[in-house]
Design a protein around this motif. Structure first.
Motif, PDB file in Angstrom:
ATOM      1  N   PRO A 284       0.796 -10.461 -12.913  1.00 59.98           N
ATOM      2  CA  PRO A 284       0.564  -9.388 -11.934  1.00 59.98           C
ATOM      3  C   PRO A 284      -0.554  -9.752 -10.961  1.00 59.98           C
ATOM      4  CG  PRO A 284      -0.316  -8.776 -14.089  1.00 59.98           C
ATOM      5  CD  PRO A 284       0.400 -10.080 -14.263  1.00 59.98           C
ATOM      6  N   ILE A 285      -0.271  -9.572  -9.677  1.00 57.54           N
ATOM      7  CA  ILE A 285      -1.288  -9.822  -8.650  1.00 57.54           C
ATOM      8  C   ILE A 285      -1.642  -8.546  -7.894  1.00 57.54           C
ATOM      9  CG2 ILE A 285      -0.758 -12.255  -8.327  1.00 57.54           C
ATOM     10  CD1 ILE A 285       0.785 -11.369  -5.756  1.00 57.54           C
ATOM     11  N   ALA A 286      -0.786  -7.528  -8.022  1.00 59.05           N
ATOM     12  CA  ALA A 286      -1.029  -6.253  -7.348  1.00 59.05           C
ATOM     13  C   ALA A 286      -0.112  -5.203  -7.967  1.00 59.05           C
ATOM     14  CB  ALA A 286      -0.750  -6.372  -5.854  1.00 59.05           C
ATOM     15  N   TYR A 287      -0.419  -3.965  -7.661  1.00 57.67           N
ATOM     16  CA  TYR A 287       0.436  -2.857  -8.084  1.00 57.67           C
ATOM     17  C   TYR A 287       0.801  -2.034  -6.864  1.00 57.67           C
ATOM     18  CZ  TYR A 287      -0.603  -3.860 -12.938  1.00 57.67           C
ATOM     19  OH  TYR A 287      -0.701  -4.480 -14.155  1.00 57.67           O
ATOM     20  N   LEU A 288       2.059  -1.664  -6.791  1.00 56.24           N
ATOM     21  CA  LEU A 288       2.549  -0.761  -5.766  1.00 56.24           C
ATOM     22  C   LEU A 288       2.541   0.623  -6.412  1.00 56.24           C
ATOM     23  CD1 LEU A 288       3.935  -0.203  -3.047  1.00 56.24           C
ATOM     24  CD2 LEU A 288       6.102  -0.694  -4.162  1.00 56.24           C
ATOM     25  N   VAL A 289       1.691   1.510  -5.895  1.00 58.29           N
ATOM     26  CA  VAL A 289       1.513   2.831  -6.499  1.00 58.29           C
ATOM     27  C   VAL A 289       1.868   3.897  -5.468  1.00 58.29           C
ATOM     28  CG1 VAL A 289      -0.172   4.365  -7.588  1.00 58.29           C
ATOM     29  CG2 VAL A 289      -0.361   1.900  -7.897  1.00 58.29           C
ATOM     30  N   PRO A 290       2.679   4.884  -5.852  1.00 56.00           N
ATOM     31  CA  PRO A 290       3.011   5.958  -4.909  1.00 56.00           C
ATOM     32  C   PRO A 290       1.741   6.651  -4.400  1.00 56.00           C
ATOM     33  CG  PRO A 290       4.407   6.087  -6.849  1.00 56.00           C
ATOM     34  CD  PRO A 290       3.342   5.077  -7.142  1.00 56.00           C
ATOM     35  N   SER A 291       1.775   7.113  -3.176  1.00 59.69           N
ATOM     36  CA  SER A 291       0.588   7.725  -2.565  1.00 59.69           C
ATOM     37  C   SER A 291       0.088   8.925  -3.365  1.00 59.69           C
ATOM     38  CB  SER A 291       0.867   8.119  -1.118  1.00 59.69           C
ATOM     39  OG  SER A 291       1.940   9.024  -1.051  1.00 59.69           O
ATOM     40  N   GLU A 292       0.979   9.729  -3.915  1.00 60.54           N
ATOM     41  CA  GLU A 292       0.568  10.890  -4.718  1.00 60.54           C
ATOM     42  C   GLU A 292      -0.246  10.441  -5.930  1.00 60.54           C
ATOM     43  OE1 GLU A 292       4.092  12.984  -5.845  1.00 60.54           O
ATOM     44  OE2 GLU A 292       4.519  13.638  -3.800  1.00 60.54           O
ATOM     45  N   THR A 293       0.204   9.399  -6.596  1.00 61.49           N
ATOM     46  CA  THR A 293      -0.494   8.871  -7.766  1.00 61.49           C
ATOM     47  C   THR A 293      -1.853   8.320  -7.368  1.00 61.49           C
ATOM     48  OG1 THR A 293       1.623   8.321  -8.794  1.00 61.49           O
ATOM     49  CG2 THR A 293      -0.324   7.249  -9.698  1.00 61.49           C
ATOM     50  N   TYR A 294      -1.901   7.573  -6.294  1.00 56.37           N
ATOM     51  CA  TYR A 294      -3.163   7.000  -5.818  1.00 56.37           C
ATOM     52  C   TYR A 294      -4.171   8.100  -5.496  1.00 56.37           C
ATOM     53  CZ  TYR A 294      -6.481   4.173  -3.244  1.00 56.37           C
ATOM     54  OH  TYR A 294      -7.633   3.574  -2.821  1.00 56.37           O
ATOM     55  N   GLU A 295      -3.713   9.139  -4.816  1.00 51.69           N
ATOM     56  CA  GLU A 295      -4.598  10.244  -4.455  1.00 51.69           C
ATOM     57  C   GLU A 295      -5.149  10.933  -5.701  1.00 51.69           C
ATOM     58  OE1 GLU A 295      -2.027  12.455  -1.864  1.00 51.69           O
ATOM     59  OE2 GLU A 295      -2.187  10.941  -0.285  1.00 51.69           O
ATOM     60  N   LYS A 296      -4.310  11.128  -6.718  1.00 54.87           N
ATOM     61  CA  LYS A 296      -4.766  11.724  -7.978  1.00 54.87           C
ATOM     62  C   LYS A 296      -5.792  10.823  -8.662  1.00 54.87           C
ATOM     63  CE  LYS A 296      -0.553  14.315  -8.940  1.00 54.87           C
ATOM     64  NZ  LYS A 296       0.644  14.400  -9.793  1.00 54.87           N
ATOM     65  N   LEU A 297      -5.547   9.525  -8.658  1.00 53.93           N
ATOM     66  CA  LEU A 297      -6.488   8.586  -9.264  1.00 53.93           C
ATOM     67  C   LEU A 297      -7.837   8.621  -8.560  1.00 53.93           C
ATOM     68  CD1 LEU A 297      -4.203   5.482  -9.895  1.00 53.93           C
ATOM     69  CD2 LEU A 297      -5.337   6.866 -11.634  1.00 53.93           C
ATOM     70  N   MET A 298      -7.823   8.693  -7.235  1.00 58.86           N
ATOM     71  CA  MET A 298      -9.070   8.740  -6.474  1.00 58.86           C
ATOM     72  C   MET A 298      -9.844  10.023  -6.767  1.00 58.86           C
ATOM     73  SD  MET A 298      -9.473   5.895  -4.931  1.00 58.86           S
ATOM     74  CE  MET A 298      -8.801   5.241  -6.444  1.00 58.86           C
ATOM     75  N   LYS A 299      -9.128  11.134  -6.918  1.00 62.66           N
ATOM     76  CA  LYS A 299      -9.778  12.398  -7.254  1.00 62.66           C
ATOM     77  C   LYS A 299     -10.390  12.317  -8.654  1.00 62.66           C
ATOM     78  CE  LYS A 299      -9.069  17.414  -7.461  1.00 62.66           C
ATOM     79  NZ  LYS A 299     -10.402  17.566  -7.934  1.00 62.66           N
TER      80      LYS A 299
END
Length: 68
Positions: free
Chosen positions: A38-53
């Motif tokens: 693995p070199i990167a992950y493609l994460v849906p924007s909704e998931t990314y926003e939840k992770l940042m919160k």
């Protein structure tokens, strides 16, 4: 290395058809692999926003903990 996604795609496939990879990923994270690592992950924007919160909440709690 551990892969933290159910779906994987090669970097070559991502380069060939990024829109198709995003469409196939749907609402799940997808690991982007280079030479089967693995070199990167493609994460849906909704998931990314939840992770940042969650991260923001965690960091604020740590800051408050230090002040007590």
């Amino acid at each position: 290395r551990t892969i933290y996604a159910e779906q994987t795609v090669s970097i070559s496939e991502l380069k060939k058809s990024p829109s198709n990879v995003i469409k196939k990923s749907g609402k799940e994270a997808t690991a982007i692999l280079n030479h089967n690592a693995p070199i990167a992950y493609l994460v849906p924007s909704e998931t990314y926003e939840k992770l940042m919160k969650l991260l923001d909440d965690y960091l604020l709690a740590k800051k408050a903990e230090k002040r007590s």
